[in-house]
Design an enzyme around this catalytic site. Sequence first.
Site, PDB file in Angstrom:
ATOM      1  N   ASP A  70     -15.098   1.239  -0.866  1.00 29.51           N
ATOM      2  CA  ASP A  70     -15.417   0.948   0.533  1.00 29.51           C
ATOM      3  C   ASP A  70     -16.932   0.975   0.682  1.00 29.51           C
ATOM      4  O   ASP A  70     -17.560   1.987   0.389  1.00 29.51           O
ATOM      5  CB  ASP A  70     -14.766   1.992   1.441  1.00 29.51           C
ATOM      6  N   ASP A 109       0.841  -1.198   0.000  1.00 33.28           N
ATOM      7  CA  ASP A 109       0.000   0.000   0.000  1.00 33.28           C
ATOM      8  C   ASP A 109       0.874   1.246   0.000  1.00 33.28           C
ATOM      9  O   ASP A 109       1.571   1.523   0.975  1.00 33.28           O
ATOM     10  CB  ASP A 109      -0.906  -0.028   1.236  1.00 33.28           C
ATOM     11  N   GLU A 125     -10.340   3.344  -2.387  1.00 36.31           N
ATOM     12  CA  GLU A 125     -10.961   3.500  -1.069  1.00 36.31           C
ATOM     13  C   GLU A 125     -11.474   4.913  -0.843  1.00 36.31           C
ATOM     14  O   GLU A 125     -12.330   5.134   0.022  1.00 36.31           O
ATOM     15  CB  GLU A 125      -9.976   3.121   0.037  1.00 36.31           C
ATOM     16  N   HIS A 177      -0.434   4.145  -0.099  1.00 36.44           N
ATOM     17  CA  HIS A 177      -1.245   4.950   0.827  1.00 36.44           C
ATOM     18  C   HIS A 177      -1.238   6.432   0.499  1.00 36.44           C
ATOM     19  O   HIS A 177      -1.434   7.279   1.378  1.00 36.44           O
ATOM     20  CB  HIS A 177      -0.759   4.730   2.264  1.00 36.44           C
ATOM     21  N   HIS A 232     -12.244  -2.176   0.173  1.00 36.53           N
ATOM     22  CA  HIS A 232     -11.542  -1.641   1.343  1.00 36.53           C
ATOM     23  C   HIS A 232     -12.423  -1.838   2.556  1.00 36.53           C
ATOM     24  O   HIS A 232     -13.614  -1.531   2.536  1.00 36.53           O
ATOM     25  CB  HIS A 232     -11.297  -0.147   1.090  1.00 36.53           C
ATOM     26  N   GLU A 261      -1.106  -0.589  -4.157  1.00 39.31           N
ATOM     27  CA  GLU A 261      -2.339   0.148  -3.852  1.00 39.31           C
ATOM     28  C   GLU A 261      -2.106   1.646  -3.722  1.00 39.31           C
ATOM     29  O   GLU A 261      -1.128   2.090  -3.120  1.00 39.31           O
ATOM     30  CB  GLU A 261      -2.937  -0.391  -2.543  1.00 39.31           C
TER      31      GLU A 261
END
Length: 382
Positions: free
Chosen positions: A258, A184, A236, A186, A285, A210
């Site tokens: 999500d 990730d 997400e 992020h 997510h 990700e």
Amino acid sequence: MTTIARVETFLVAPRWLFVRVETASGLVGWGEATCEGRSETVRTAVEQLGELLVGRDALRIEDHWQVMTKGSFYRGGPILASAVAGLDQALWDIAGKHFGAPVHQLLGGPVRDRIRVYGWVGGDEPAEVRDHIAAAVESGLTAVKMNASGRMSAVASVAELDGVVERVAAAREVLGDDRDVAVDFHGRFTLANARRVAPLLEPFRPFFLEEPVVPENSHLIGEFVRSTTTPVSTGERLYNRQEFLPVLQAGIAVAQPDLSHAGGITEVRKIAALAEVYDAQLAPHCPLGPIALAACLQVGFATPNYLIQEQSIGIHYNLGAEVLDYCLDKTPLTFSDGYVERLTAPGLGIDIDEHAVRTADKRGHAWRSPTWRHLDGSYAEW
């Protein structure tokens, strides 16, 4: 009668917002409208949207979704989309209980009998990564996700890049060739850094990379996709089909909506169908609570292009309560050999401990996203 009589919200530890919808006949549906660090704001939005539902038939789910998302001049965004998501999940839960069937049966029936799950692992140093992944494997997981890095310079040093590689190498060493590690980014990387590090990770065969760019820079993700042979994922912080369309067109391999942010079961099913057109998989997510997890799984059991499911049992955010603490029966959401078996009970397939939820709401929570900066002083993803 399936007329909606009452809508309630519960702010419960560690950082979740539960939604309870009750019909005139006493049927109760649960949803999760958690928006990490903004749940009090979402709570107000749920109350306002609830005004559109009370007195109406709970089984008109699509119609309610259309009204809640398109019935006002200002639309979209994480707050409103999360509020809609919690209410939408609760309505599907009611529908399943009304018809005596799990939600996935109402979505067309199961296409699989179990779903693979993964968990997040921490660790700043390679030795810590090894220890955390070994514990995850011991718990029965066959896939994990880890952060690529902490703070990064806008143009990373050799040492920073090597640190990312060393941590992923440590993960692969523990996992071997039969288990998977997702990495990730992020949103902590600039596009330049992401493009530099991606080829360096290819020898370790990540499951996917990700969120290589922050969502507001989704127009750049195609450049990253073209820089690597590793599957790329994001989503997400994308809240509807319209926001997923350009990243799918750019070539992402895995869409990660999500269900507590992207309009609930109703919208995520449509995102899944859109992803299928682009030969992309769905991996929602879900570092959230039991209701969100159950909603994800219900979609997964009825969705052909469903890759894997995130779950947050034991994650470091869970201070004050664990994922299964609000469930009367923990069995449906436990995993074995890295999989969750198909949920068979009506609705979302879990029974919420209402007494525990109401008690927890009296204590509430005030969870906030940490704020920190890159090494150069610019604001970073947390």
